[in-house]
Design a protein around this motif. Structure first.
Motif, PDB file in Angstrom:
ATOM      1  N   HIS A 236      -4.075  -2.280   4.688  1.00  0.00           N
ATOM      2  CA  HIS A 236      -2.717  -1.809   4.422  1.00  0.00           C
ATOM      3  C   HIS A 236      -2.606  -0.766   3.324  1.00  0.00           C
ATOM      4  O   HIS A 236      -1.513  -0.227   3.102  1.00  0.00           O
ATOM      5  CB  HIS A 236      -1.827  -2.991   4.057  1.00  0.00           C
ATOM      6  CG  HIS A 236      -2.105  -3.546   2.684  1.00  0.00           C
ATOM      7  ND1 HIS A 236      -3.290  -4.171   2.370  1.00  0.00           N
ATOM      8  CD2 HIS A 236      -1.368  -3.557   1.544  1.00  0.00           C
ATOM      9  CE1 HIS A 236      -3.265  -4.551   1.100  1.00  0.00           C
ATOM     10  NE2 HIS A 236      -2.116  -4.183   0.577  1.00  0.00           N
ATOM     11  N   ILE A 237      -3.688  -0.457   2.619  1.00  0.00           N
ATOM     12  CA  ILE A 237      -3.606   0.541   1.550  1.00  0.00           C
ATOM     13  C   ILE A 237      -3.898   1.903   2.167  1.00  0.00           C
ATOM     14  O   ILE A 237      -5.050   2.261   2.422  1.00  0.00           O
ATOM     15  CB  ILE A 237      -4.585   0.219   0.408  1.00  0.00           C
ATOM     16  CG1 ILE A 237      -4.342  -1.206  -0.106  1.00  0.00           C
ATOM     17  CG2 ILE A 237      -4.428   1.231  -0.731  1.00  0.00           C
ATOM     18  CD1 ILE A 237      -5.346  -1.680  -1.128  1.00  0.00           C
ATOM     19  N   ILE A 238      -2.838   2.648   2.416  1.00  0.00           N
ATOM     20  CA  ILE A 238      -2.923   3.891   3.176  1.00  0.00           C
ATOM     21  C   ILE A 238      -3.156   5.089   2.252  1.00  0.00           C
ATOM     22  O   ILE A 238      -2.479   5.246   1.233  1.00  0.00           O
ATOM     23  CB  ILE A 238      -1.625   4.123   3.989  1.00  0.00           C
ATOM     24  CG1 ILE A 238      -1.368   2.931   4.914  1.00  0.00           C
ATOM     25  CG2 ILE A 238      -1.706   5.423   4.784  1.00  0.00           C
ATOM     26  CD1 ILE A 238      -2.442   2.685   5.943  1.00  0.00           C
ATOM     27  N   HIS A 239      -4.114   5.924   2.624  1.00  0.00           N
ATOM     28  CA  HIS A 239      -4.339   7.174   1.897  1.00  0.00           C
ATOM     29  C   HIS A 239      -3.237   8.154   2.291  1.00  0.00           C
ATOM     30  O   HIS A 239      -3.098   8.504   3.468  1.00  0.00           O
ATOM     31  CB  HIS A 239      -5.706   7.753   2.263  1.00  0.00           C
ATOM     32  CG  HIS A 239      -6.188   8.799   1.308  1.00  0.00           C
ATOM     33  ND1 HIS A 239      -5.499   9.988   1.111  1.00  0.00           N
ATOM     34  CD2 HIS A 239      -7.271   8.849   0.491  1.00  0.00           C
ATOM     35  CE1 HIS A 239      -6.146  10.717   0.226  1.00  0.00           C
ATOM     36  NE2 HIS A 239      -7.217  10.050  -0.175  1.00  0.00           N
ATOM     37  N   PRO A 240      -2.424   8.628   1.339  1.00  0.00           N
ATOM     38  CA  PRO A 240      -1.236   9.408   1.697  1.00  0.00           C
ATOM     39  C   PRO A 240      -1.520  10.764   2.330  1.00  0.00           C
ATOM     40  O   PRO A 240      -0.655  11.300   3.030  1.00  0.00           O
ATOM     41  CB  PRO A 240      -0.501   9.570   0.364  1.00  0.00           C
ATOM     42  CG  PRO A 240      -1.550   9.402  -0.673  1.00  0.00           C
ATOM     43  CD  PRO A 240      -2.523   8.415  -0.118  1.00  0.00           C
ATOM     44  N   THR A 241      -2.683  11.346   2.097  1.00  0.00           N
ATOM     45  CA  THR A 241      -2.962  12.647   2.715  1.00  0.00           C
ATOM     46  C   THR A 241      -3.691  12.513   4.048  1.00  0.00           C
ATOM     47  O   THR A 241      -3.855  13.509   4.752  1.00  0.00           O
ATOM     48  CB  THR A 241      -3.804  13.530   1.778  1.00  0.00           C
ATOM     49  OG1 THR A 241      -5.093  12.933   1.572  1.00  0.00           O
ATOM     50  CG2 THR A 241      -3.100  13.724   0.453  1.00  0.00           C
ATOM     51  N   LYS A 242      -4.087  11.298   4.391  1.00  0.00           N
ATOM     52  CA  LYS A 242      -4.811  11.074   5.645  1.00  0.00           C
ATOM     53  C   LYS A 242      -4.049  10.193   6.625  1.00  0.00           C
ATOM     54  O   LYS A 242      -4.265  10.285   7.833  1.00  0.00           O
ATOM     55  CB  LYS A 242      -6.181  10.445   5.363  1.00  0.00           C
ATOM     56  CG  LYS A 242      -7.083  11.312   4.495  1.00  0.00           C
ATOM     57  CD  LYS A 242      -8.399  10.595   4.185  1.00  0.00           C
ATOM     58  CE  LYS A 242      -9.298  11.451   3.298  1.00  0.00           C
ATOM     59  NZ  LYS A 242     -10.563  10.739   2.939  1.00  0.00           N
ATOM     60  N   GLY A 243      -3.198   9.336   6.113  1.00  0.00           N
ATOM     61  CA  GLY A 243      -2.438   8.440   6.978  1.00  0.00           C
ATOM     62  C   GLY A 243      -3.250   7.285   7.521  1.00  0.00           C
ATOM     63  O   GLY A 243      -2.798   6.587   8.433  1.00  0.00           O
ATOM     64  N   THR A 244      -4.434   7.069   6.970  1.00  0.00           N
ATOM     65  CA  THR A 244      -5.313   5.985   7.410  1.00  0.00           C
ATOM     66  C   THR A 244      -5.719   5.146   6.192  1.00  0.00           C
ATOM     67  O   THR A 244      -5.463   5.523   5.044  1.00  0.00           O
ATOM     68  CB  THR A 244      -6.572   6.535   8.089  1.00  0.00           C
ATOM     69  OG1 THR A 244      -7.234   7.446   7.184  1.00  0.00           O
ATOM     70  CG2 THR A 244      -6.215   7.292   9.366  1.00  0.00           C
ATOM     71  N   SER A 245      -6.373   4.028   6.451  1.00  0.00           N
ATOM     72  CA  SER A 245      -6.779   3.143   5.359  1.00  0.00           C
ATOM     73  C   SER A 245      -7.732   3.853   4.407  1.00  0.00           C
ATOM     74  O   SER A 245      -8.680   4.520   4.839  1.00  0.00           O
ATOM     75  CB  SER A 245      -7.466   1.898   5.928  1.00  0.00           C
ATOM     76  OG  SER A 245      -6.611   1.190   6.804  1.00  0.00           O
ATOM     77  N   ALA A 246      -7.479   3.710   3.117  1.00  0.00           N
ATOM     78  CA  ALA A 246      -8.351   4.302   2.098  1.00  0.00           C
ATOM     79  C   ALA A 246      -9.734   3.664   2.171  1.00  0.00           C
ATOM     80  O   ALA A 246      -9.868   2.471   2.451  1.00  0.00           O
ATOM     81  CB  ALA A 246      -7.744   4.106   0.714  1.00  0.00           C
ATOM     82  N   THR A 247     -10.756   4.442   1.919  1.00  0.00           N
ATOM     83  CA  THR A 247     -12.132   3.964   1.996  1.00  0.00           C
ATOM     84  C   THR A 247     -12.826   4.121   0.637  1.00  0.00           C
ATOM     85  O   THR A 247     -12.343   4.803  -0.257  1.00  0.00           O
ATOM     86  CB  THR A 247     -12.923   4.742   3.059  1.00  0.00           C
ATOM     87  OG1 THR A 247     -12.901   6.149   2.727  1.00  0.00           O
ATOM     88  CG2 THR A 247     -12.316   4.548   4.440  1.00  0.00           C
TER      89      THR A 247
END
Length: 341
Positions: A256-267
């Motif tokens: 659920h922690i979304i990377h705002p510039t990618k729109g996907t889960s942060a890695t």
């Protein structure tokens, strides 16, 4: 800069003498499922009737924040913003306005890494059903993810969105605000020893009557184990992890922690824990650092006063902010409770 005058992380063993207490003094404990998580409080009070009333006040505060800040409740202030704020300025309560101001500040110091408009695509993820948006949906929604699309008018306490598809979600900051509100209420009511938690957000008031509260940071891959255990007093700590809400898509962990510039889960991270004086700051900063990753995240934390962090990267390695590293280096090896990074 990192002295954390009110934060006590003592790494030595000590014995405290017993203290005489009033016959009616006792610990009061309450726990309820609110805001989609477990909310709990434990505090010391010397009056049974007053202590029982304060337990209910803690729950009332948490439920009030949930009712007004949840994007899943149609009548909430946040839902009203998501429905009308692009069409016209929407007047909000003083406390919601203050939360939005705090969110904007965290966004500014992190160059937009913390961004409550992530919900513009985040709402399309369903972690219970194991569903996520298509790549086309993600690309389309990215234009709406920008904290600068939120215009705050301090004079009139109004909020306006500058993009028609902007949505906000305060999941990375509102629980911290609720915890702070509960602690402040208890403190104003004469309580000197308390701990209040909402999910990964915890704030400690004072100590546990002469000894520190023992606090564990959950192991991100072993639910019944802790990666770190430490004694704490008078501090707020928040942990953001990729194990809280997620599903597996093959070998990929969709969380659920979304990377705002990618729109996907942060890695790159498994968990990020931030210690500071208020839960609202710890809550937002733990999310921010998780998205930034180890190097950039620690650089941010090391530049903030009275703020520390413990990070676990995707390989399971522990990393500490400068202030904690200095504290570890001054303690006898045999008494260190913080594992080696």
């Amino acid at each position: 800069m990192h002295s954390l005058p009110r934060l006590i992380i003592t790494l030595t063993t000590f014995v405290m003498g017993l203290q005489a207490v009033c016959a009616h003094a006792e610990w009061f404990t309450v726990e309820e499922p609110i805001m989609g998580t477990a909310v709990s409080a434990q505090f010391w009070h010397d009056d049974n009737a007053r202590g029982t009333a304060l337990k209910q006040q803690v729950i009332d505060i948490m439920q009030d924040v949930d009712q007004r800040m949840s994007p899943y409740i149609d009548t909430s202030e946040v839902s009203q913003l998501n429905t009308y704020a692009y069409k016209k300025p929407v007047t909000v309560s003083d406390d919601l306005f203050a939360i939005l101001q705090k969110a904007a500040w965290i966004s500014s110091i992190s160059a937009g890494t913390f961004d409550i408009t992530f919900a513009s695509i985040g709402y399309r993820y369903d972690y219970r059903k194991g569903e996520r948006p298509s790549q086309d949906d993600i690309q389309h929604s990215l234009a709406a993810i920008n904290y600068q699309h939120i215009v705050l008018d301090e004079q009139h306490k109004t909020v306006r969105f500058l993009h028609p598809e902007v949505r906000i979600d305060l999941g990375g900051i509102a629980k911290g605000y609720a915890v702070d509100s509960a602690i402040e209420m208890l403190q104003e009511s004469g309580v000197n020893h308390a701990v209040v938690a909402a999910g990964g957000d915890t704030r400690i008031l004072g100590d546990k009557r002469g000894k520190p509260w023992m606090f564990g940071i959950r192991h991100p891959r072993k639910p019944d184990d802790h990666a770190v255990i430490m004694p704490l007093t008078q501090v707020a700590i928040s942990t953001s992890g990729d194990y809280e809400r997620y599903f597996m898509d093959g070998d990929e962990r969709v969380h659920h922690i979304i990377h705002p510039t990618k729109g996907t889960s942060a890695t790159g991270m498994r968990s990020a824990s931030v210690l500071t004086q208020k839960s609202i700051d710890a809550d937002a900063l733990s999310t921010t650092v998780f998205v930034l990753g180890v190097e950039k995240g620690l650089n941010l934390i090391n530049g903030l006063p009275d703020t520390e962090a413990i990070l676990i990267d995707e390989a399971g390695k522990l990393h500490y902010s400068d202030g904690l590293l200095r504290q570890r280096s001054t303690q006898p090896t045999s008494h260190k409770q913080l594992p080696q990074p």
